[in-house]
Write a protein that holds these residues in place. Structure first.
Motif, PDB file in Angstrom:
ATOM      1  N   ASP A   1      46.762  47.356  58.328  1.00 48.08           N
ATOM      2  CA  ASP A   1      48.365  47.707  59.113  1.00 48.08           C
ATOM      3  C   ASP A   1      50.042  48.738  58.960  1.00 48.08           C
ATOM      4  OD1 ASP A   1      50.067  45.893  57.392  1.00 48.08           O
ATOM      5  OD2 ASP A   1      49.797  44.459  58.126  1.00 48.08           O
ATOM      6  N   GLY A   2      49.468  49.462  57.149  1.00 50.86           N
ATOM      7  CA  GLY A   2      50.240  50.647  57.031  1.00 50.86           C
ATOM      8  C   GLY A   2      51.619  50.177  55.788  1.00 50.86           C
TER       9      GLY A   2
ATOM     10  N   PRO B   1      56.060  49.136  57.738  1.00 50.91           N
ATOM     11  CA  PRO B   1      56.889  51.056  58.166  1.00 50.91           C
ATOM     12  C   PRO B   1      57.450  49.731  59.373  1.00 50.91           C
ATOM     13  CG  PRO B   1      54.033  50.003  58.520  1.00 50.91           C
ATOM     14  CD  PRO B   1      54.917  48.553  57.603  1.00 50.91           C
TER      15      PRO B   1
ATOM     16  N   TRP C   1      56.532  46.902  62.322  1.00 52.39           N
ATOM     17  CA  TRP C   1      54.741  46.309  62.000  1.00 52.39           C
ATOM     18  C   TRP C   1      55.600  44.732  61.589  1.00 52.39           C
ATOM     19  CZ3 TRP C   1      56.258  42.554  57.906  1.00 52.39           C
ATOM     20  CH2 TRP C   1      55.060  42.048  56.952  1.00 52.39           C
TER      21      TRP C   1
END
Length: 122
Positions: free
Chosen positions: A19-20, A45, A48
Motif C-alpha cells: 500500500d506504499g 503516503p 493511505w
C-alpha cells in the motif's frame, strides 16, 4: 543482539507492504526478536488507509511530519507534527492519512507488534 550494554541499529528491518507505506522496524519481533517492545520508523503516503483493527498491544505514535488520522470507536482524531497518542490494547482503531502530504512518525508497540495479534478486519 550481543551481550554488549548497547546496540546501535543502523539497518532496520524493512517490512514489505503493498500500500506504499514504509515500515522500518528498529527493534521488535521482525528485527531483533524482541517480543516485549517494538520501535518502528513509519511513513504513510498521502491518501493511505488500512482496515480497522483491534490490536492486543498498546501502540504509541509520535508524529514528526504531516498529519495522521485515527478513527477510534468511530471518533475521528487528527494528530499533527509534534503530537503523540497512546492507544490501549483492545481498542478498535483505523489508521489513515487522507491528506495531500506523507506523514512521518514513530510507532512503539508494547508488547511488540505481532501480525498475529493485530486482528485486522477484512
Amino acid at each position: 543482539m550481543s551481550d554488549k550494554k548497547f546496540h546501535i541499529q543502523k539497518e532496520p528491518f524493512v517490512i514489505s507492504t503493498d500500500d506504499g507505506k514504509y515500515i522500518g522496524e528498529h527493534f521488535g519481533n521482525a528485527s531483533d526478536g524482541n517480543s516485549e517492545i517494538s520501535i518502528a520508523h513509519m511513513v504513510a503516503p498521502a491518501h493511505w488507509s488500512e482496515p480497522f483493527q483491534t490490536p492486543e498491544f498498546d501502540e504509541y505514535t509520535f508524529i514528526f511530519e504531516g498529519k495522521k488520522q485515527f478513527l477510534i470507536d468511530e471518533e475521528k482524531i487528527i494528530l499533527e507534527a509534534g503530537q503523540s497518542i497512546k492507544i490501549a490494547a483492545g481498542t478498535r482503531v483505523q489508521y489513515s492519512n487522507p491528506f495531500n502530504k506523507p506523514c512521518t512518525y514513530i510507532s512503539i508497540c508494547k508488547p511488540a507488534f505481532d501480525f498475529n495479534k493485530v486482528n485486522r478486519e477484512e
